[in-house]
Write a protein that holds these residues in place. Structure first.
Motif, short mmCIF file in Angstrom:
data_model
loop_
_atom_site.label_atom_id
_atom_site.label_comp_id
_atom_site.label_asym_id
_atom_site.label_seq_id
_atom_site.Cartn_x
_atom_site.Cartn_y
_atom_site.Cartn_z
N VAL A 299 -5.57 82.33 31.28
CA VAL A 299 -6.46 83.49 31.31
C VAL A 299 -7.90 83.09 31.64
CG1 VAL A 299 -7.13 83.51 28.87
CG2 VAL A 299 -6.92 85.67 30.13
N PHE A 300 -8.27 81.84 31.35
CA PHE A 300 -9.62 81.37 31.65
C PHE A 300 -9.67 80.58 32.96
CE2 PHE A 300 -10.27 81.76 26.94
CZ PHE A 300 -11.31 82.68 27.01
N THR A 301 -8.76 80.83 33.86
CA THR A 301 -8.70 80.09 35.13
C THR A 301 -10.01 80.18 35.90
OG1 THR A 301 -6.31 80.40 35.32
CG2 THR A 301 -7.52 79.93 37.35
N ASN A 302 -10.55 81.37 36.02
CA ASN A 302 -11.72 81.59 36.87
C ASN A 302 -13.05 81.58 36.13
OD1 ASN A 302 -10.10 81.81 39.15
ND2 ASN A 302 -9.84 84.02 38.89
N ASN A 303 -13.02 81.59 34.80
CA ASN A 303 -14.28 81.58 34.03
C ASN A 303 -14.08 80.77 32.75
OD1 ASN A 303 -12.50 83.43 33.01
ND2 ASN A 303 -14.00 85.03 32.64
N ILE B 26 2.63 78.22 23.34
CA ILE B 26 2.46 79.34 24.28
C ILE B 26 1.00 79.74 24.35
CG2 ILE B 26 3.10 81.72 24.78
CD1 ILE B 26 5.38 79.77 25.16
N ALA B 27 0.33 79.73 23.21
CA ALA B 27 -1.09 80.09 23.19
C ALA B 27 -1.92 79.14 24.04
CB ALA B 27 -1.59 80.10 21.74
N ILE B 28 -1.61 77.86 23.97
CA ILE B 28 -2.36 76.88 24.77
C ILE B 28 -2.19 77.15 26.26
CG2 ILE B 28 -2.43 74.43 25.39
CD1 ILE B 28 -1.73 73.80 22.45
N VAL B 29 -0.95 77.42 26.67
CA VAL B 29 -0.68 77.71 28.08
C VAL B 29 -1.42 78.96 28.53
CG1 VAL B 29 1.12 78.36 29.72
CG2 VAL B 29 1.55 76.53 28.07
N LEU B 30 -1.36 80.01 27.70
CA LEU B 30 -2.00 81.28 28.08
C LEU B 30 -3.51 81.19 28.05
CD1 LEU B 30 0.36 83.87 26.32
CD2 LEU B 30 0.27 83.22 28.74
N TRP B 31 -4.09 80.40 27.13
CA TRP B 31 -5.54 80.22 27.13
C TRP B 31 -6.00 79.53 28.41
CZ3 TRP B 31 -5.46 79.50 21.24
CH2 TRP B 31 -6.24 80.50 20.62
N MET C 94 -10.94 86.77 18.39
CA MET C 94 -12.25 86.25 18.01
C MET C 94 -12.66 85.01 18.80
SD MET C 94 -13.73 88.16 15.77
CE MET C 94 -14.95 87.07 15.04
N PHE C 95 -11.70 84.35 19.41
CA PHE C 95 -12.04 83.14 20.17
C PHE C 95 -12.96 83.47 21.34
CE2 PHE C 95 -11.18 79.99 23.54
CZ PHE C 95 -11.60 78.85 22.88
N GLU D 66 -15.90 93.81 30.87
CA GLU D 66 -15.04 94.74 30.12
C GLU D 66 -13.61 94.66 30.61
OE1 GLU D 66 -15.79 96.44 27.41
OE2 GLU D 66 -17.74 95.44 27.51
N GLN D 67 -13.44 94.58 31.91
CA GLN D 67 -12.09 94.44 32.46
C GLN D 67 -11.46 93.11 32.03
OE1 GLN D 67 -10.07 96.51 34.50
NE2 GLN D 67 -11.53 98.03 33.75
N PHE D 68 -12.26 92.06 32.02
CA PHE D 68 -11.72 90.77 31.59
C PHE D 68 -11.31 90.80 30.12
CE2 PHE D 68 -12.19 86.52 29.77
CZ PHE D 68 -11.27 85.82 30.55
N LYS D 69 -12.11 91.46 29.28
CA LYS D 69 -11.75 91.57 27.87
C LYS D 69 -10.41 92.30 27.70
CE LYS D 69 -16.44 91.44 26.01
NZ LYS D 69 -17.51 92.20 25.31
N ASP D 70 -10.21 93.32 28.51
CA ASP D 70 -8.94 94.05 28.44
C ASP D 70 -7.77 93.15 28.85
OD1 ASP D 70 -7.68 96.80 28.08
OD2 ASP D 70 -6.98 96.30 30.09
N LEU D 71 -7.97 92.36 29.90
CA LEU D 71 -6.95 91.40 30.32
C LEU D 71 -6.71 90.37 29.23
CD1 LEU D 71 -5.14 89.88 32.38
CD2 LEU D 71 -7.23 88.81 33.25
N TYR D 72 -7.78 89.89 28.61
CA TYR D 72 -7.67 88.86 27.57
C TYR D 72 -6.85 89.38 26.38
CZ TYR D 72 -9.06 85.39 24.10
OH TYR D 72 -9.04 84.42 23.13
#
Length: 323
Positions: free
Chosen positions: A242-246, A234-239, A274-275, A207-213
């Motif tokens: 944000v998925f660095t650890n999972n 920018i979206a590619i960089v942020l994706w 939705m991704f 839930e915390q990760f979803k909020d961060l996402y």
């Protein structure tokens, strides 16, 4: 019955005259019996001997004092009005009867760290821009250096999330102040420790990760220009960030598709949101994807592209076998 006030006075004077040789201790006992307040008893000397010439007036004075104080006590409801004897034992003050506060209760909250607002402001002033009341790109870079982080580190995104920063490369004073208060930190060392704790929590707290996402999409927008669609680069960089650890299994193929198709200029909010569901649903096998469901069209195009690539690979492999 039928006696007038003067009769009572004469009788009282007669009683006083017959008790002119009463000892001082007896008078003190009367005073003590009625618990005359000390301030009233001290109005006349108690240690001086009674003068023979004035003993009648002194006795009358003390008797009047006793009667006055008895009436005073009766007016507060402590006595019945008669010459009722009150116990010589003085009741203990109220505060002595209160139970002592347990050590555990008196120390509640002592383990909570004390956050200094002035320290947070000093920390903010250390990094803020010289011309504008905000921490801009240079200040954020200096802050990252002190935190021993690269500007593109995942923990910097976590920090921006906890500060609820409205845009990239900019921390305002209210964001910085309230964010560190919420994190219960007011120093570089505490920020480092807190970021480590939050990063570990995000690995298991979905839930915390979803909020961060969800925050990450808003964070990437240029709010000053009213931007509502995240630019593809920018979206590619942020994706990736944000998925660095999972990292989901499909991520690299998805980002590769976006990079190869330059006609994709931006990523809308619903596609970004939705991704995350898309990754959880398809996993690494796109065969479970159903294009009849309400997926964003960009996902349909991606799955079609991936299937074509897969078919081409199968065809090529078959041709090699036949050769």
């Amino acid at each position: 019955m039928g006696q007038c006030l003067s009769c009572f006075k004469n009788q009282a004077n007669a009683d006083i005259s017959t008790s002119s040789h009463r000892k001082k201790d007896e008078l003190t006992e009367i005073v003590t019996t009625h618990q005359v307040p000390a301030i009233m008893v001290s109005d006349y000397p108690q240690q001086e001997p009674l003068l023979q010439d004035n003993e009648h007036s002194i006795v009358s004075y003390k008797n009047n004092a006793v009667l006055q104080n008895a009436n005073t006590v009766n007016s507060y409801g402590d006595c019945s009005g008669d010459t009722q004897r009150i116990s010589d034992k003085t009741p203990k003050p109220f505060y002595q009867k209160l139970p002592s506060i347990p050590r555990t209760m008196s120390s509640l909250g002592s383990s909570e760290p004390r956050i200094s607002e002035s320290k947070i402001n000093q920390l903010y002033d250390q990094y803020k821009d010289s011309l504008e009341d905000a921490i801009l790109a240079e200040g954020i870079e200096n802050l990252c250096n002190d935190l021993q982080l690269n500007p593109d580190d995942f923990k910097v995104l976590v920090l921006a999330w906890k500060l609820n920063a409205s845009q990239m490369c900019r921390f305002t004073r209210p964001e910085f102040l309230q964010g560190l208060k919420n994190m219960k930190t007011d120093s570089i060392k505490n920020i480092q420790q807190k970021l480590n704790e939050i990063t570990c929590e995000l690995k298991t707290d979905s839930e915390q990760f979803k909020d961060l996402y969800r925050f990450t999409f808003k964070f990437g927008l240029d709010v000053s220009s009213g931007q509502r669609i995240l630019p593809a680069d920018i979206a590619i960089v942020l994706w990736r960030l944000v998925f660095t650890n999972n990292e989901p299994p499909i991520l690299n193929r998805w980002l590769s598709y976006l990079e190869k198709n330059s006609h994709i200029r931006g990523v809308p909010k619903d596609t970004w949101y939705m991704f995350l569901n898309f990754c959880e649903f398809v996993g690494d096998d796109l065969s479970s994807y159903d294009d009849t469901e309400a997926w964003p069209s960009l996902f349909d195009d991606f799955v079609e592209y991936e299937n074509d690539q897969m078919n081409q690979n199968v065809t090529k492999n078959n041709m090699k076998i036949q050769d």
